[in-house]
Design a protein around this motif. Structure first.
Motif, mmCIF file in Angstrom:
data_model
loop_
_atom_site.group_PDB
_atom_site.id
_atom_site.type_symbol
_atom_site.label_atom_id
_atom_site.label_comp_id
_atom_site.label_asym_id
_atom_site.label_seq_id
_atom_site.Cartn_x
_atom_site.Cartn_y
_atom_site.Cartn_z
ATOM 1 N N GLY A 1 53.687 -51.450 -8.413
ATOM 2 C CA GLY A 1 54.658 -51.410 -7.324
ATOM 3 C C GLY A 1 54.802 -50.055 -6.669
ATOM 4 O O GLY A 1 55.004 -49.958 -5.467
ATOM 5 N N PHE A 2 54.706 -48.979 -7.437
ATOM 6 C CA PHE A 2 54.935 -47.645 -6.879
ATOM 7 C C PHE A 2 53.638 -46.930 -6.515
ATOM 8 O O PHE A 2 53.522 -46.367 -5.439
ATOM 9 C CB PHE A 2 55.768 -46.807 -7.831
ATOM 10 C CG PHE A 2 57.209 -47.208 -7.853
ATOM 11 C CD1 PHE A 2 58.097 -46.637 -6.964
ATOM 12 C CD2 PHE A 2 57.662 -48.182 -8.721
ATOM 13 C CE1 PHE A 2 59.437 -47.030 -6.942
ATOM 14 C CE2 PHE A 2 58.995 -48.573 -8.714
ATOM 15 C CZ PHE A 2 59.884 -48.000 -7.826
ATOM 16 N N ALA A 3 52.699 -46.934 -7.421
ATOM 17 C CA ALA A 3 51.392 -46.332 -7.137
ATOM 18 C C ALA A 3 50.373 -47.000 -8.046
ATOM 19 O O ALA A 3 50.394 -46.815 -9.257
ATOM 20 C CB ALA A 3 51.421 -44.835 -7.380
ATOM 21 N N TYR A 4 49.520 -47.819 -7.454
ATOM 22 C CA TYR A 4 48.514 -48.543 -8.235
ATOM 23 C C TYR A 4 47.287 -48.717 -7.362
ATOM 24 O O TYR A 4 47.357 -48.559 -6.144
ATOM 25 C CB TYR A 4 49.057 -49.914 -8.670
ATOM 26 C CG TYR A 4 49.452 -50.804 -7.521
ATOM 27 C CD1 TYR A 4 50.709 -50.693 -6.948
ATOM 28 C CD2 TYR A 4 48.555 -51.727 -6.975
ATOM 29 C CE1 TYR A 4 51.075 -51.476 -5.857
ATOM 30 C CE2 TYR A 4 48.910 -52.521 -5.905
ATOM 31 C CZ TYR A 4 50.173 -52.391 -5.351
ATOM 32 O OH TYR A 4 50.531 -53.149 -4.275
ATOM 33 N N THR A 5 46.161 -49.023 -7.970
ATOM 34 C CA THR A 5 44.966 -49.267 -7.160
ATOM 35 C C THR A 5 44.894 -50.755 -6.844
ATOM 36 O O THR A 5 45.024 -51.586 -7.735
ATOM 37 C CB THR A 5 43.690 -48.829 -7.902
ATOM 38 O OG1 THR A 5 43.813 -49.218 -9.259
ATOM 39 C CG2 THR A 5 43.487 -47.338 -7.829
ATOM 40 N N ASP A 6 44.708 -51.059 -5.560
ATOM 41 C CA ASP A 6 44.663 -52.469 -5.162
ATOM 42 C C ASP A 6 43.272 -53.050 -5.401
ATOM 43 O O ASP A 6 42.413 -52.398 -5.991
ATOM 44 C CB ASP A 6 45.107 -52.626 -3.701
ATOM 45 C CG ASP A 6 44.142 -51.958 -2.733
ATOM 46 O OD1 ASP A 6 43.023 -51.595 -3.163
ATOM 47 O OD2 ASP A 6 44.501 -51.788 -1.553
ATOM 48 N N ASP A 7 43.067 -54.274 -4.922
ATOM 49 C CA ASP A 7 41.800 -54.950 -5.198
ATOM 50 C C ASP A 7 40.598 -54.202 -4.634
ATOM 51 O O ASP A 7 39.484 -54.336 -5.123
ATOM 52 C CB ASP A 7 41.830 -56.375 -4.615
ATOM 53 C CG ASP A 7 42.947 -57.191 -5.246
ATOM 54 O OD1 ASP A 7 43.352 -56.834 -6.371
ATOM 55 O OD2 ASP A 7 43.411 -58.162 -4.618
ATOM 56 N N ASN A 8 40.834 -53.406 -3.584
ATOM 57 C CA ASN A 8 39.720 -52.657 -2.994
ATOM 58 C C ASN A 8 39.555 -51.289 -3.625
ATOM 59 O O ASN A 8 38.809 -50.449 -3.124
ATOM 60 C CB ASN A 8 39.940 -52.476 -1.491
ATOM 61 C CG ASN A 8 40.176 -53.795 -0.809
ATOM 62 O OD1 ASN A 8 39.522 -54.771 -1.152
ATOM 63 N ND2 ASN A 8 41.117 -53.823 0.111
ATOM 64 N N GLY A 9 40.306 -51.026 -4.696
ATOM 65 C CA GLY A 9 40.204 -49.730 -5.352
ATOM 66 C C GLY A 9 40.933 -48.629 -4.614
ATOM 67 O O GLY A 9 40.742 -47.454 -4.886
ATOM 68 N N LYS A 10 41.790 -49.016 -3.662
ATOM 69 C CA LYS A 10 42.547 -48.009 -2.923
ATOM 70 C C LYS A 10 43.946 -47.892 -3.498
ATOM 71 O O LYS A 10 44.499 -48.867 -3.990
ATOM 72 C CB LYS A 10 42.660 -48.420 -1.454
ATOM 73 C CG LYS A 10 41.373 -48.252 -0.694
ATOM 74 C CD LYS A 10 41.685 -48.142 0.782
ATOM 75 C CE LYS A 10 40.488 -47.646 1.549
ATOM 76 N NZ LYS A 10 40.633 -47.840 2.966
ATOM 77 N N TRP A 11 44.513 -46.706 -3.386
ATOM 78 C CA TRP A 11 45.871 -46.532 -3.873
ATOM 79 C C TRP A 11 46.850 -47.216 -2.938
ATOM 80 O O TRP A 11 46.717 -47.129 -1.723
ATOM 81 C CB TRP A 11 46.216 -45.050 -4.020
ATOM 82 C CG TRP A 11 45.549 -44.469 -5.220
ATOM 83 C CD1 TRP A 11 44.391 -43.768 -5.238
ATOM 84 C CD2 TRP A 11 45.972 -44.597 -6.577
ATOM 85 N NE1 TRP A 11 44.052 -43.440 -6.531
ATOM 86 C CE2 TRP A 11 45.008 -43.939 -7.370
ATOM 87 C CE3 TRP A 11 47.053 -45.208 -7.213
ATOM 88 C CZ2 TRP A 11 45.109 -43.866 -8.763
ATOM 89 C CZ3 TRP A 11 47.146 -45.128 -8.591
ATOM 90 C CH2 TRP A 11 46.182 -44.469 -9.356
ATOM 91 N N ALA A 12 47.813 -47.895 -3.533
ATOM 92 C CA ALA A 12 48.829 -48.582 -2.752
ATOM 93 C C ALA A 12 50.141 -48.528 -3.516
ATOM 94 O O ALA A 12 50.165 -48.161 -4.689
ATOM 95 C CB ALA A 12 48.421 -50.038 -2.520
#
Ligand code: GSH
Lengths: 356, 388
Positions: free
Chosen positions: A62-73
């Motif tokens: 929720g705060f800082a994680y890597t999404d399915d594309n490997g990008k930070w979200a």
């Protein structure tokens, strides 16, 4: 000389913290970051570099994680993106630096990052003594506890003799020590560096309960396979106003960081969203909106930014409410309600100064 | 003959030139360091980041789980650092002792004629030496924290409890009269030394061997025991008891300490075993052949002829292994063992006094290393005297 020596100091710090920095810099842009000197003009540096260096978590749902594309979200990442968009015109021009509770402050002080957006509580000593400037509150939080339901514990006051996982270098460990001393009960602190380690230790029952910001608990719980066997105690033992911060003494940069956050909050209040912003750009009857979007007045210029700085920031991920709903809200695995973080006009305490 | 000691003359003298150059380099390096230091301090002061070591007296406000001295969240940062230092010293000493013992056994056994034993040791050495220490520490921690949970603790001898929160053992509580047992024990040790001295001299004079080992064992082991029982066993035990969440009472060795200890000891032990093996191989075969033909038994040959000579080769690199172990103990932070670096990091973070904490770290590791080297150098000198 100055630049050089501070670089050395920073290098020494980084060396000293060896063991944590394996976590650092595993962000997408992995070119080694030579720690930049703490300068009085971060704004110029960011523009010259063309990239915003933003300090974030090592990973927290929720705060800082890597999404399915490997990008930070995430919620904290969205602020980095909005700021990069306001300053550089492009939300992707961010280099993320992952920091633990312990090494986040040396990273900011040494100039390795331009802004820290990492669940950081605004406290007196951090603001005054550590030499930072908090630019606002992006999330009103408080410290809570999570434990297994089968423990049958309803309140932290029943935790006499328990083992408790905590992240070191946080306000959490200080609050915890205060709480147990005041209530005259004993506990075994199990110190841990990152949320992921805390999660592992808690799941291995190395500790009976894990304590951190309630938002962090919700985030952590959302990743448990057997989430329904755990519960976050209703009790909150502290005030944790979380927000972004910059180095003290660089007021121009602090202003930019502060008003980018304020713009996101005000946009929600004024009803400007990523969906209707193009429409609103054609002009509205509300002068506040017009000033914010740069169709009237010269707010951007005052910050040294282009007229459409706030438009860029808002297009990066929407207004505060949109960001909250996307990463933390009731439709996400975290399922957090707005609570205190609702706008003041909606029964919360979120209140940004006017754009004029 | 140098009569005039002018600079030019000094320059043309080979030795003089050497000294002069060394002096210049030293001056250059010192000046550079001084400039860096003063600049850094000035800059940090300007950033409001430093104000000397006064902060060490401020209250720490955080708790520490493993403390060898009295400490609460009301204690000072300085005291917290001492707690961390003692934790570093504890795990390093445990590690050094265990690694040395493991290293000696493994080194000797690897040379054994038994194929299986020597292969097993080879496997141990190769695996532990070639896997990064950090991974080994984390692996041991993972193993120890996956032991049974508190409620399913494995009882060992009824009063020791092993679980994923460590090893909980009864703690001895000494009654005042126990001091006599201790005094008698020391006296017996002292007497043993006298005996050793006497037996050596007698052997040198008359060639007669006195069984010092057995006598000493009988003395040191039985006499204090007799005193202990005749005083009515002046020790009581604080036995761990199960409470709602944990065990209370006794003392607990945390999985963090255990994991770090085991990992450091086995890792460094592998390196030491290689040093020991090299040391033993460095003693020429003729030495043991000569000893055997003189009629010494195999273990006597090892103990009296080979090991003393091998030690001279072993001690210097052994010292550097001990130093490495001490420094490697700072990897503690990976599993949350509260050593000097970990607690220092917390203090740095909570107080903002980065430079001071870093300076303390460096000073402490430097002194620990120098102290270890000093001791080993002293020991090395003693050993070298055996040379005749
Ligand atoms: N708000 C507290 C605690 C911050 C904190 O460390 N929070 C945890 C859990 S909410 C976190 O962000 N962990 C993510 C990580 O380990 O990188 C502070 O500023 O000291």
């Amino acid at each position: 000389m100055k630049r050089f020596t501070i670089t050395i100091a920073a290098a020494v710090l980084t060396l000293g913290l060896a063991g944590c920095d394996e976590n650092e810099q595993k962000a997408e842009n992995t070119e080694p970051a030579a720690p930049q000197a703490s300068s009085t003009n971060t704004f110029e540096e960011v523009k010259a570099r063309g990239v915003l260096q933003c300090g974030i978590n090592t990973g927290l749902a929720g705060f800082a994680y890597t999404d399915d594309n490997g990008k930070w979200a995430g919620f904290d990442v969205a602020y980095c993106r909005a700021l990069a968009a306001a300053v550089l015109g492009d939300p992707d021009k961010v280099k993320y630096v992952n920091l633990t509770g312990k090494n986040r402050f040396p990273a900011l002080a040494s100039g390795e990052i331009d802004v820290l957006s990492r669940n950081t509580t605004w406290t007196f000593s951090r603001d005054v003594k550590l030499g930072f400037t908090f630019v606002g509150v992006s999330y009103y939080d408080g410290q809570g506890f999570i434990g297994r339901k089968k423990l049958g514990v309803k309140s932290a006051k029943e935790l006499d003799g328990a083992s408790i996982c905590i992240q070191t270098g946080t306000t959490t460990e200080l609050n915890l020590a205060d709480f147990f001393r005041v209530n005259k009960i004993k506990y075994e602190p199990v110190p841990i560096e990152t949320n992921e380690e805390a999660r592992k230790a808690y799941l291995a029952e190395r500790c009976d309960v894990y304590t951190t910001d309630a938002s962090g608990l919700a985030a952590t719980k959302s990743t448990f396979a057997d989430a329904d066997k755990h519960m976050v105690f209703p009790e909150i033992i502290s005030k944790e106003p979380l927000g972004p911060l910059v180095r003290q003494g660089d007021d121009a940069w602090a202003d930019i960081a502060r008003w980018t956050l304020n713009a996101l909050i005000n946009a929600e209040e004024y009803g400007v969203t990523s969906a209707n912003i193009d429409e609103m750009l054609k002009g509205t009857k509300n002068p506040e909106i017009n000033r914010m979007l740069g169709t009237e007045g010269s707010l951007g210029e005052m910050l040294g930014l282009p007229k459409d700085w706030a438009v860029k920031a808002l297009k990066a991920g929407g207004n505060y409410g949109e960001i909250f709903d996307r990463y933390l809200g009731e439709k996400t695995p975290l399922g957090l309600s707005r609570g205190l973080n609702a706008l003041w006009s909606n029964g919360g305490i979120l209140y940004a100064p006017p754009m004029r | 003959m140098i009569n005039r000691t002018t600079l030019t003359n000094l320059w043309f003298n080979k030795r003089g030139r050497g000294y002069l150059l060394q002096l210049l380099v030293l001056l250059g390096v010192t000046t550079l360091l001084a400039i860096i230091a003063s600049n850094t301090i000035a800059n940090l002061q300007k950033a409001g980041l430093t104000s000397g070591f006064g902060f060490l007296g401020d209250q720490a406000f955080f708790d520490i789980n493993q403390r060898l001295i009295e400490y609460t969240s009301q204690s000072s940062f300085g005291r917290a650092l001492v707690v961390g230092l003692l934790n570093t010293v504890l795990v390093s000493s445990l590690g050094i002792i265990t690694a040395t013992i493991i290293g000696f056994f493994a080194g000797v056994l690897r040379l054994s004629d038994n194929w299986l034993v020597s292969r097993l040791i080879t496997a141990y050495v190769e695996v532990t030496r070639n896997v990064p220490l950090l991974l080994q520490i984390i692996l041991w921690w993972a193993i120890l924290t996956s032991l049974p949970k508190i409620r399913d603790s494995i009882p060992v001898f009824g009063t020791l409890f092993l679980n994923n929160r460590g090893l909980r053992a009864p703690a001895p509580v000494f009654e005042p009269s126990f001091i006599w047992v201790f005094i008698v024990f020391i006296a017996c040790l002292f007497f043993t030394f006298l005996l050793l001295f006497w037996a050596r001299r007698r052997q040198r004079r008359t060639g007669k061997i006195f069984p010092v080992g057995l006598t000493a064992l009988a003395l040191v082991a039985t006499v204090p025991l007799i005193v202990f029982f005749s005083l009515g066993q002046p020790i009581t035990w604080d036995i761990p008891a199960r409470t709602r969440f944990n065990f209370q009472g006794g003392f607990n060795i945390t999985p963090e300490l255990l994991a770090l200890w085991i990992a450091l000891a086995t890792y460094t032990g592998a390196f030491i075993s290689e040093i020991v093996r090299a040391g033993i191989l460095s003693v020429s075969k003729g030495q043991s052949e000569a000893a055997l033909s003189l009629g010494l038994r195999k273990n006597q040959t090892m103990r009296l002829i080979v090991i003393p000579q091998a030690l001279r080769v072993i001690i210097p690199p052994l010292t550097s292994q001990h130093l490495n172990l001490t420094k490697n103990s700072s990897l503690a932070i990976a599993i949350g063992y509260q050593d000097l670096v970990s607690i220092g990091g917390t203090i740095l973070n909570q107080s903002g006094h980065a430079l001071e904490v870093v300076a303390i770290w460096m000073a402490v590791y430097l002194s620990l290393s120098l102290a270890t080297s000093a001791f080993m150098n002293w020991y090395n000198k003693r050993i070298s005297l055996i040379e005749r």
